[in-house]
Each structure stands twice: as structure tokens, then as C-alpha cells.
Design an enzyme around this catalytic site. Sequence first.
Site, PDB file in Angstrom:
ATOM      1  N   CYS A 159       0.862  -1.192   0.000  1.00 22.46           N
ATOM      2  CA  CYS A 159       0.000   0.000   0.000  1.00 22.46           C
ATOM      3  C   CYS A 159       0.897   1.240   0.000  1.00 22.46           C
ATOM      4  O   CYS A 159       2.062   1.147  -0.397  1.00 22.46           O
ATOM      5  CB  CYS A 159      -0.985  -0.023   1.172  1.00 22.46           C
ATOM      6  SG  CYS A 159      -0.227  -0.015   2.806  1.00 22.46           S
TER       7      CYS A 159
ATOM      8  N   ASN B 156       2.238   1.433   4.388  1.00 24.74           N
ATOM      9  CA  ASN B 156       2.526   0.137   5.070  1.00 24.74           C
ATOM     10  C   ASN B 156       2.201   0.206   6.562  1.00 24.74           C
ATOM     11  O   ASN B 156       2.877  -0.425   7.382  1.00 24.74           O
ATOM     12  CB  ASN B 156       3.982  -0.303   4.837  1.00 24.74           C
ATOM     13  CG  ASN B 156       4.260  -1.761   5.227  1.00 24.74           C
ATOM     14  OD1 ASN B 156       5.389  -2.097   5.580  1.00 24.74           O
ATOM     15  ND2 ASN B 156       3.280  -2.622   5.196  1.00 24.74           N
TER      16      ASN B 156
ATOM     17  N   CYS C 134      -1.517   0.707   7.366  1.00 17.65           N
ATOM     18  CA  CYS C 134      -2.969   0.442   7.483  1.00 17.65           C
ATOM     19  C   CYS C 134      -3.378  -0.781   6.669  1.00 17.65           C
ATOM     20  O   CYS C 134      -3.614  -1.860   7.222  1.00 17.65           O
ATOM     21  CB  CYS C 134      -3.785   1.657   7.043  1.00 17.65           C
ATOM     22  SG  CYS C 134      -3.534   3.121   8.069  1.00 17.65           S
ATOM     23  N   ARG C 135      -3.492  -0.637   5.345  1.00 19.77           N
ATOM     24  CA  ARG C 135      -4.071  -1.708   4.531  1.00 19.77           C
ATOM     25  C   ARG C 135      -3.171  -2.934   4.371  1.00 19.77           C
ATOM     26  O   ARG C 135      -3.619  -4.065   4.618  1.00 19.77           O
ATOM     27  CB  ARG C 135      -4.450  -1.159   3.140  1.00 19.77           C
ATOM     28  CG  ARG C 135      -5.604  -0.172   3.183  1.00 19.77           C
ATOM     29  CD  ARG C 135      -5.715   0.618   1.889  1.00 19.77           C
ATOM     30  NE  ARG C 135      -4.563   1.508   1.704  1.00 19.77           N
ATOM     31  CZ  ARG C 135      -4.344   2.253   0.640  1.00 19.77           C
ATOM     32  NH1 ARG C 135      -5.198   2.192  -0.372  1.00 19.77           N
ATOM     33  NH2 ARG C 135      -3.306   3.052   0.568  1.00 19.77           N
ATOM     34  N   SER C 136      -1.933  -2.735   3.926  1.00 20.67           N
ATOM     35  CA  SER C 136      -1.100  -3.926   3.654  1.00 20.67           C
ATOM     36  C   SER C 136      -0.738  -4.705   4.915  1.00 20.67           C
ATOM     37  O   SER C 136      -0.629  -5.942   4.836  1.00 20.67           O
ATOM     38  CB  SER C 136       0.127  -3.578   2.800  1.00 20.67           C
ATOM     39  OG  SER C 136       0.961  -2.653   3.426  1.00 20.67           O
TER      40      SER C 136
ATOM     41  N   ASP D 139      -8.318   3.907   1.046  1.00 19.18           N
ATOM     42  CA  ASP D 139      -7.325   4.271   2.060  1.00 19.18           C
ATOM     43  C   ASP D 139      -8.060   4.720   3.323  1.00 19.18           C
ATOM     44  O   ASP D 139      -8.772   5.727   3.297  1.00 19.18           O
ATOM     45  CB  ASP D 139      -6.472   5.419   1.494  1.00 19.18           C
ATOM     46  CG  ASP D 139      -5.337   5.782   2.418  1.00 19.18           C
ATOM     47  OD1 ASP D 139      -5.372   5.375   3.594  1.00 19.18           O
ATOM     48  OD2 ASP D 139      -4.431   6.498   1.965  1.00 19.18           O
TER      49      ASP D 139
HETATM   50  P1  4NP Z   1      -1.855   2.806   4.050  1.00 20.10           P
HETATM   51  O1  4NP Z   1      -2.487   4.169   4.616  1.00 20.10           O
HETATM   52  O2  4NP Z   1      -1.294   3.139   2.679  1.00 20.10           O
HETATM   53  O3  4NP Z   1      -3.022   1.882   3.963  1.00 20.10           O
HETATM   54  O4  4NP Z   1      -0.793   2.368   5.043  1.00 20.10           O
HETATM   55  C1  4NP Z   1      -1.778   5.363   4.725  1.00 20.10           C
HETATM   56  C2  4NP Z   1      -0.931   5.574   5.791  1.00 20.10           C
HETATM   57  C3  4NP Z   1      -0.273   6.778   5.908  1.00 20.10           C
HETATM   58  C4  4NP Z   1      -0.440   7.754   4.948  1.00 20.10           C
HETATM   59  C5  4NP Z   1      -1.275   7.532   3.868  1.00 20.10           C
HETATM   60  C6  4NP Z   1      -1.937   6.331   3.757  1.00 20.10           C
HETATM   61  N1  4NP Z   1       0.223   8.993   5.084  1.00 20.10           N
HETATM   62  O5  4NP Z   1      -0.016   9.910   4.267  1.00 20.10           O
HETATM   63  O6  4NP Z   1       1.045   9.163   5.996  1.00 20.10           O
END
Ligand code: 4NP
Length: 158
Positions: free
Chosen positions: A7, A10, A12-14, A122
Site C-alpha cells: 500500500c 505500510n 494500514c491496509r497492507s 485508504d
Molecule cells: P496505508 O495508509 O497506505 O493503507 O498504510 C496510509 C498511511 C499513511 C499515509 C497515507 C496512507 N500517510 O499519508 O502518511
Amino acid sequence: MKILMVCLGNICRSPIAEGILQDIIDTKGLDWQVDSAGTGNWHVGNAPDGRAVETAKNHGVLIQHQKARQFSTRDFANFDLILAMDRSNYKDIIKLASSPADKEKVRLILEYSRSLEQDVPDPYWDDDGFEKVYHLLKDACDLLVGHYSSELINSKKI
Ligand code: 4NP
């Protein structure tokens, strides 16, 4: 099978996807490996977001021990399948590919699910989004395992 979930951050989703697939691997005793990474580097070394940890835990999946890392071009050689959470992640990974074989390894994870959506949304800016993310990823991981288990049995690789 070596599978990498990818993702943006790294956190939340992955990590949830890695935790769900690891749980299925352990339950079924499969000789598979799973890892996760982010296309961005903001959270390298961090544990998953507390909301992701809590949501996964509510479903019996423990992910607190994971540490974020950034996707690397070495991952093309180290994994059989690279699963992007959304089309933006997919494009960012494809930009780093150096051969058609590398590109072949990259897929959107929801290709394997029954959902008509292409992107795992997201949830970082949406506290209520984590439960939906969990269910999308659980469905995709269950179908993914069914797909590749039968393919490997048919080709007598397992
Ligand atoms: P992820 O979510 O891609 O599912 O881990 C996010 C985590 C952090 C951020 C964006 C998306 N960020 O902008 O810091």
C-alpha cells in the site's frame, strides 16, 4: 508462493492484508510466505496504525509485531506475486519494474475478490473505514488462497 502486499504507508491496509493471509497460511499449514511494504517511506520502522491493529484484533488477527518498510526493486526477484491495494500503488510499483516478467507479478488485490471495486479505500483519514477494509481483504485473501491452491495442485507443484 511468496506474496508481497503493498500500500502507500505500510501501516494500514497492507499490514492487515499480511495478517489475514498469514492467519490463513498458518491455519491451513501452507508452505507460503507473506510480507508487506509501502511505496512511501514516511512510516518506515513503525508498527501498524493503532486502528488497523484494533480492527484486525477484533477479528482474531494479530499484526502489532509488524514493522513498516519501503517497497524495493529487490522485491521483484524475492516474490512471486506483488499485490497492490489500489491503482495508485499499482502504478508506482509498475514504474519500478525493469522487465515484462517483473510487471507480470503485479496485480490489484481486489482482482481476486468478489467485490466490483478495484481499490481498497485508504482508511488513514477515515476512522470508520477500517472495518470495510478488513472485509474486502478477508474476501480477497480467501479467494486468492483457493485460486492458487487449486492451480498448484493441478500442476502437481504441491
Ligand atoms: P496505508 O495508509 O497506505 O493503507 O498504510 C496510509 C498511511 C499513511 C499515509 C497515507 C496512507 N500517510 O499519508 O502518511
